[in-house]
Design a protein around this motif. Structure first.
Motif, PDB file in Angstrom:
ATOM      1  N   SER A 255      45.464  40.281  35.313  1.00  0.00           N
ATOM      2  CA  SER A 255      44.375  41.121  35.810  1.00  0.00           C
ATOM      3  C   SER A 255      44.682  41.693  37.190  1.00  0.00           C
ATOM      4  CB  SER A 255      43.082  40.309  35.929  1.00  0.00           C
ATOM      5  OG  SER A 255      42.705  39.824  34.680  1.00  0.00           O
ATOM      6  N   SER A 256      45.666  41.128  37.844  1.00  0.00           N
ATOM      7  CA  SER A 256      45.964  41.538  39.210  1.00  0.00           C
ATOM      8  C   SER A 256      46.809  42.802  39.189  1.00  0.00           C
ATOM      9  CB  SER A 256      46.713  40.400  39.901  1.00  0.00           C
ATOM     10  OG  SER A 256      47.172  40.819  41.145  1.00  0.00           O
ATOM     11  N   ARG A 257      46.439  43.772  40.007  1.00  0.00           N
ATOM     12  CA  ARG A 257      47.201  45.020  40.040  1.00  0.00           C
ATOM     13  C   ARG A 257      47.341  45.475  41.480  1.00  0.00           C
ATOM     14  NH1 ARG A 257      46.281  47.943  35.043  1.00  0.00           N
ATOM     15  NH2 ARG A 257      46.399  49.904  36.156  1.00  0.00           N
ATOM     16  N   GLU A 339      34.315  50.379  35.129  1.00  0.00           N
ATOM     17  CA  GLU A 339      35.323  51.064  34.323  1.00  0.00           C
ATOM     18  C   GLU A 339      36.739  50.619  34.717  1.00  0.00           C
ATOM     19  OE1 GLU A 339      32.544  55.021  33.987  1.00  0.00           O
ATOM     20  OE2 GLU A 339      34.576  55.263  34.753  1.00  0.00           O
ATOM     21  N   PHE A 340      36.921  50.422  36.010  1.00  0.00           N
ATOM     22  CA  PHE A 340      38.228  49.975  36.501  1.00  0.00           C
ATOM     23  C   PHE A 340      38.528  48.567  35.972  1.00  0.00           C
ATOM     24  CE2 PHE A 340      40.936  48.141  39.909  1.00  0.00           C
ATOM     25  CZ  PHE A 340      41.977  49.050  39.867  1.00  0.00           C
ATOM     26  N   ARG A 341      37.515  47.704  36.039  1.00  0.00           N
ATOM     27  CA  ARG A 341      37.690  46.343  35.514  1.00  0.00           C
ATOM     28  C   ARG A 341      38.060  46.394  34.037  1.00  0.00           C
ATOM     29  NH1 ARG A 341      36.425  43.133  32.312  1.00  0.00           N
ATOM     30  NH2 ARG A 341      34.826  44.474  31.415  1.00  0.00           N
ATOM     31  N   GLU A 342      37.350  47.266  33.307  1.00  0.00           N
ATOM     32  CA  GLU A 342      37.607  47.357  31.873  1.00  0.00           C
ATOM     33  C   GLU A 342      39.024  47.845  31.583  1.00  0.00           C
ATOM     34  OE1 GLU A 342      34.508  49.281  29.575  1.00  0.00           O
ATOM     35  OE2 GLU A 342      36.029  50.162  28.285  1.00  0.00           O
ATOM     36  N   HIS A 343      39.473  48.814  32.345  1.00  0.00           N
ATOM     37  CA  HIS A 343      40.820  49.345  32.096  1.00  0.00           C
ATOM     38  C   HIS A 343      41.889  48.281  32.373  1.00  0.00           C
ATOM     39  CE1 HIS A 343      43.931  52.257  31.473  1.00  0.00           C
ATOM     40  NE2 HIS A 343      44.441  52.033  32.665  1.00  0.00           N
ATOM     41  N   GLU A 347      38.917  39.686  34.566  1.00  0.00           N
ATOM     42  CA  GLU A 347      38.055  39.575  35.732  1.00  0.00           C
ATOM     43  C   GLU A 347      38.269  40.778  36.649  1.00  0.00           C
ATOM     44  OE1 GLU A 347      37.269  35.972  38.975  1.00  0.00           O
ATOM     45  OE2 GLU A 347      39.236  36.271  38.074  1.00  0.00           O
ATOM     46  N   LEU A 348      37.194  41.213  37.328  1.00  0.00           N
ATOM     47  CA  LEU A 348      37.357  42.259  38.343  1.00  0.00           C
ATOM     48  C   LEU A 348      38.272  41.736  39.441  1.00  0.00           C
ATOM     49  CD1 LEU A 348      36.468  45.032  39.557  1.00  0.00           C
ATOM     50  CD2 LEU A 348      34.719  43.768  40.800  1.00  0.00           C
ATOM     51  N   THR A 349      39.296  42.499  39.745  1.00  0.00           N
ATOM     52  CA  THR A 349      40.217  42.096  40.800  1.00  0.00           C
ATOM     53  C   THR A 349      40.507  43.313  41.675  1.00  0.00           C
ATOM     54  OG1 THR A 349      41.209  40.441  39.342  1.00  0.00           O
ATOM     55  CG2 THR A 349      42.463  41.052  41.298  1.00  0.00           C
ATOM     56  N   ILE A 350      40.026  43.249  42.913  1.00  0.00           N
ATOM     57  CA  ILE A 350      40.222  44.356  43.848  1.00  0.00           C
ATOM     58  C   ILE A 350      41.060  43.831  45.009  1.00  0.00           C
ATOM     59  CG2 ILE A 350      39.052  45.897  45.492  1.00  0.00           C
ATOM     60  CD1 ILE A 350      38.425  46.732  42.677  1.00  0.00           C
ATOM     61  N   LEU A 351      42.099  44.585  45.332  1.00  0.00           N
ATOM     62  CA  LEU A 351      42.933  44.199  46.455  1.00  0.00           C
ATOM     63  C   LEU A 351      42.389  44.820  47.735  1.00  0.00           C
ATOM     64  CD1 LEU A 351      46.024  42.835  46.479  1.00  0.00           C
ATOM     65  CD2 LEU A 351      46.408  45.015  47.619  1.00  0.00           C
TER      66      LEU A 351
ATOM     67  N   ASP B 108      38.877  45.587  26.586  1.00  0.00           N
ATOM     68  CA  ASP B 108      39.885  45.703  27.633  1.00  0.00           C
ATOM     69  C   ASP B 108      41.116  44.925  27.201  1.00  0.00           C
ATOM     70  OD1 ASP B 108      39.702  42.962  28.452  1.00  0.00           O
ATOM     71  OD2 ASP B 108      37.889  43.466  29.583  1.00  0.00           O
ATOM     72  N   ARG B 109      42.108  44.887  28.075  1.00  0.00           N
ATOM     73  CA  ARG B 109      43.393  44.283  27.718  1.00  0.00           C
ATOM     74  C   ARG B 109      43.307  42.771  27.515  1.00  0.00           C
ATOM     75  NH1 ARG B 109      47.606  46.581  31.933  1.00  0.00           N
ATOM     76  NH2 ARG B 109      46.865  48.708  31.654  1.00  0.00           N
ATOM     77  N   HIS B 110      42.155  42.192  27.874  1.00  0.00           N
ATOM     78  CA  HIS B 110      41.971  40.760  27.642  1.00  0.00           C
ATOM     79  C   HIS B 110      41.044  40.506  26.459  1.00  0.00           C
ATOM     80  CE1 HIS B 110      44.024  39.432  31.379  1.00  0.00           C
ATOM     81  NE2 HIS B 110      43.878  40.715  31.606  1.00  0.00           N
ATOM     82  N   SER B 111      40.631  41.584  25.798  1.00  0.00           N
ATOM     83  CA  SER B 111      39.929  41.451  24.528  1.00  0.00           C
ATOM     84  C   SER B 111      40.988  41.282  23.436  1.00  0.00           C
ATOM     85  CB  SER B 111      39.110  42.706  24.228  1.00  0.00           C
ATOM     86  OG  SER B 111      38.326  43.064  25.330  1.00  0.00           O
ATOM     87  N   LEU B 112      40.506  41.087  22.217  1.00  0.00           N
ATOM     88  CA  LEU B 112      41.425  40.994  21.081  1.00  0.00           C
ATOM     89  C   LEU B 112      40.978  41.939  19.979  1.00  0.00           C
ATOM     90  CD1 LEU B 112      41.812  37.117  20.589  1.00  0.00           C
ATOM     91  CD2 LEU B 112      43.395  38.665  21.742  1.00  0.00           C
ATOM     92  N   ILE B 113      41.956  42.426  19.241  1.00  0.00           N
ATOM     93  CA  ILE B 113      41.663  43.169  18.016  1.00  0.00           C
ATOM     94  C   ILE B 113      42.216  42.352  16.846  1.00  0.00           C
ATOM     95  CG2 ILE B 113      42.326  45.232  16.695  1.00  0.00           C
ATOM     96  CD1 ILE B 113      42.097  46.811  19.323  1.00  0.00           C
ATOM     97  N   PHE B 114      41.411  42.203  15.798  1.00  0.00           N
ATOM     98  CA  PHE B 114      41.893  41.631  14.541  1.00  0.00           C
ATOM     99  C   PHE B 114      42.035  42.778  13.553  1.00  0.00           C
ATOM    100  CE2 PHE B 114      39.947  37.029  14.634  1.00  0.00           C
ATOM    101  CZ  PHE B 114      40.640  36.750  15.799  1.00  0.00           C
ATOM    102  N   ALA B 115      43.142  42.826  12.846  1.00  0.00           N
ATOM    103  CA  ALA B 115      43.305  43.793  11.761  1.00  0.00           C
ATOM    104  C   ALA B 115      43.414  43.010  10.472  1.00  0.00           C
ATOM    105  CB  ALA B 115      44.548  44.642  11.980  1.00  0.00           C
ATOM    106  N   ILE B 116      42.462  43.220   9.567  1.00  0.00           N
ATOM    107  CA  ILE B 116      42.457  42.505   8.283  1.00  0.00           C
ATOM    108  C   ILE B 116      42.607  43.534   7.180  1.00  0.00           C
ATOM    109  CG2 ILE B 116      41.197  40.918   6.780  1.00  0.00           C
ATOM    110  CD1 ILE B 116      39.631  39.924   9.182  1.00  0.00           C
ATOM    111  N   GLY B 117      43.765  43.540   6.547  1.00  0.00           N
ATOM    112  CA  GLY B 117      43.981  44.524   5.490  1.00  0.00           C
ATOM    113  C   GLY B 117      45.434  44.595   5.072  1.00  0.00           C
TER     114      GLY B 117
END
Lengths: 396, 396
Positions: A255-257, A339-343, A347-351, B108-117
């Motif tokens: 999560s750290s950028r 939105e930044f956290r989601e991308h 966890e939200l991580t702000i430097l 987000d990048r810490h979510s998961l996607i399952f593909a069933i098919g």
């Protein structure tokens, strides 16, 4: 039950970032040697050329053709001019236009793509190259300060979709990056200046000596001294490359950028201005906001805050924009934080920074303090005339 | 001039291919343990569920929900049914539908996607997952023989565009693959059978003992013996995983593609039939063509050729299709050879076999010999009744 199979392998990534001038002039053999070494069997090169670069360098296409005829006669060169700037990243039709050219020219994984342009062109062409035939090798020729010292030397590409900057993209290291500083000579003032903010950013989080160099080089840069600019670009690119290669997370699984210092606000500002504010300009504002915030929560001294604001101002950046403030019930900038956290994910991580080269991560931004920081910036820039004098004294 | 910077780093890739039954039944803790180990902080899972699988397993969604409520209460589960089969890979609207769901659910990048098919669903969902936020981790649940023993355990995803199969795609290893054989019980005859051709393929190029096992297991497979199928799938997946991990070119930088034995023709046949002929069925035809060709140029004995054709026939494959022949001036199959070369890139490289487990690459296909091979296949299958008897003797 059948036993679990465990797949395991590693991939080595490697690419040079080459610095030169007049890369397509016949006496310059750097490009020829780079291709001979890295893609000896390439038979076709499709050049995607930013039409702004094409206009500013009307002889470029002929020079490329002549260069390949003499130095790489085994390679077929095809040149396609394309939309430049952020618009190319904003509409799907541009992405599919790039892909259709790759299809029509029958490129394969042993062909090459050249991307010649600013950061947005490199992002969009890089994305198309990464997903066609599961990846056609790309050589990037960044033509702006921003792309030569930052995005162009990294491992990412991207495309905007669903109203979100860089919603699409992949991690795809290039075959090579060629930084030709002669492209910088024709930049307008805004593009010449705007990439400096990424240098300020990386200096603030990683390198106090580089920060001092930026303070002392401001005048030379403002006078468009190309040698001084090349040195700044090289130091900035070096820090960027080292961070990716040695930082332990080149493809950003965590999560750290750290390199996104000042960027959470920047992304939102660009979007709110409909990309009239350029990325580098937005980053300057983002750095200012995060430094004021750091000061307000007691992490950064008032003296150093003034020095940073003055430095940014001295490089010609307008720091405050009315879009930063809440409007009626809505505060778009605040939404940009989520939105930044989601991308990034997780966890939200702000430097933030405590001083030059002294970064510190926080995981929470206080709404009231952020609002106070924006108002501080508005007031500070309102007193511009005196500030400007202050900076000149500071920079001399 | 500033010195060249050399970027260099490596990425370690690792994922398990787990074999089980009734993966979403509460007593089965494999999935829970896999997620705890590989994605302990995941808070959201978006399941893309092939609507054919949804129909065949009407309790699946409730079972998943119950499983997560009990075993992974910290994870929010969202299920979205999607188009199944090759159509999902064929139209951009399907790709952007998948991406819009990822956007709407704020993955987000810490979510998961399952593909069933089946394989096509895994390809399309895998591609969407790979390009959203530069890569959201995916767990694949292949539900067909073909995807459990071949594509689903590999490192690729893909999407068809510009009339070309797999024109788009990336290399993106999954977080994990879960092969639940209970999905296979509801497959229709065609899907039960068609994945066997990939097992025949990998046995022919890599493992003579496995080839013999396939000969001897034909009756059990035709009687829908799940234990026998599990064993075949495991051996095939094992060879596939080992080839990728140990073959030295997991992301296929070279021109050689041993696992694509029989595939150059298969890709074209699928396309010519407008995907009415399934991938596994087309691969069976592709194997037959390449074996006949290998025999005609003196590489493969007539006896072994008959054995291979009989084996494929005995597994129920129709091998000849009229679309394989030239039509007036046009020979689509022949054009497929160049398209295959282009997709791989570089020199044309076709793998043939000299016997079971004895591959040999060739770089040239003779047009007249290929045509003779197709006509041989047509004649051979025309004599099906006798052939069928022959096979039964051979297989018993």
């Amino acid at each position: 039950m059948q036993p679990t199979l465990n797949q395991k392998f590693k991939i080595n990534y490697q690419y040079p970032v080459v610095f030169s001038r007049y890369i397509f002039e016949l006496p310059n053999q750097i490009l020829k040697n780079t291709l001979m070494q890295l893609a000896p069997s390439a038979a076709k090169v499709l050049v995607f050329l930013d039409h702004n670069v094409d206009r500013a360098h009307p002889h470029l296409r002929n020079k490329m053709q002549a260069y390949f005829e003499i130095h790489c006669p085994h390679i077929q060169l095809i040149t396609q001019t394309i939309t430049g700037g952020e618009p190319i990243k904003n509409e799907r039709k541009h992405l599919f236009h790039l892909l259709s050219k790759i299809d029509q020219q029958h490129l394969d994984r042993h062909s090459l793509i050249f991307a010649i342009g600013g950061g947005a062109v490199l992002d969009a062409v890089g994305f198309a190259a990464a997903i066609a035939h599961r990846g056609i090798p790309i050589v990037r020729f960044p033509t702006t300060v921003l792309s030569q010292n930052d995005s162009g030397v990294g491992v990412k590409n991207s495309f905007n979709d669903f109203g979100k900057k860089n919603f699409l993209g992949t991690f795809a290291p290039p075959l090579a990056v060629i930084n030709d500083s002669t492209f910088l000579e024709t930049l307008d003032e805004r593009d010449w200046r705007s990439g400096i903010s990424e240098a300020v950013k990386v200096a603030l989080i990683k390198d106090a000596a580089f920060y001092e160099a930026l303070v002392h080089n401001a005048e030379a840069i403002n006078n468009r001294n190309l040698d001084a600019m090349e040195e700044i670009i090289h130091r900035c690119a070096d820090l960027h490359v080292a961070h990716i290669g040695l930082g332990g997370d080149p493809f950003e699984k965590g999560s750290s950028r750290p390199l996104d210092f000042g960027h959470w606000a920047a992304h939102k500002i660009e979007h709110l201005s409909n990309y009239q504010i350029r990325h580098g300009e937005a980053v300057a504002t983002g750095i200012a906001i995060d430094c004021i915030y750091a000061h307000k929560i007691g992490k950064l001294s008032g003296e150093f805050l003034q020095a940073v604001l003055n430095l940014l101002k001295n490089y010609g950046f307008q720091l405050f924009h009315p879009e930063l403030l809440p409007h009626k019930e809505e505060w778009k900038l605040w939404e940009g934080l989520e939105e930044f956290r989601e991308h990034l994910g997780g966890e939200l991580t702000i430097l933030l920074i405590k001083g030059p080269g002294k970064p510190e991560e926080v995981h929470d931004i206080q709404k009231e303090v952020l609002l106070a920081a924006i108002k501080y910036l508005q007031a500070w820039e309102g007193e511009k005339p005196e500030t400007k004098m202050l900076i000149n004294n500071h920079a001399s």
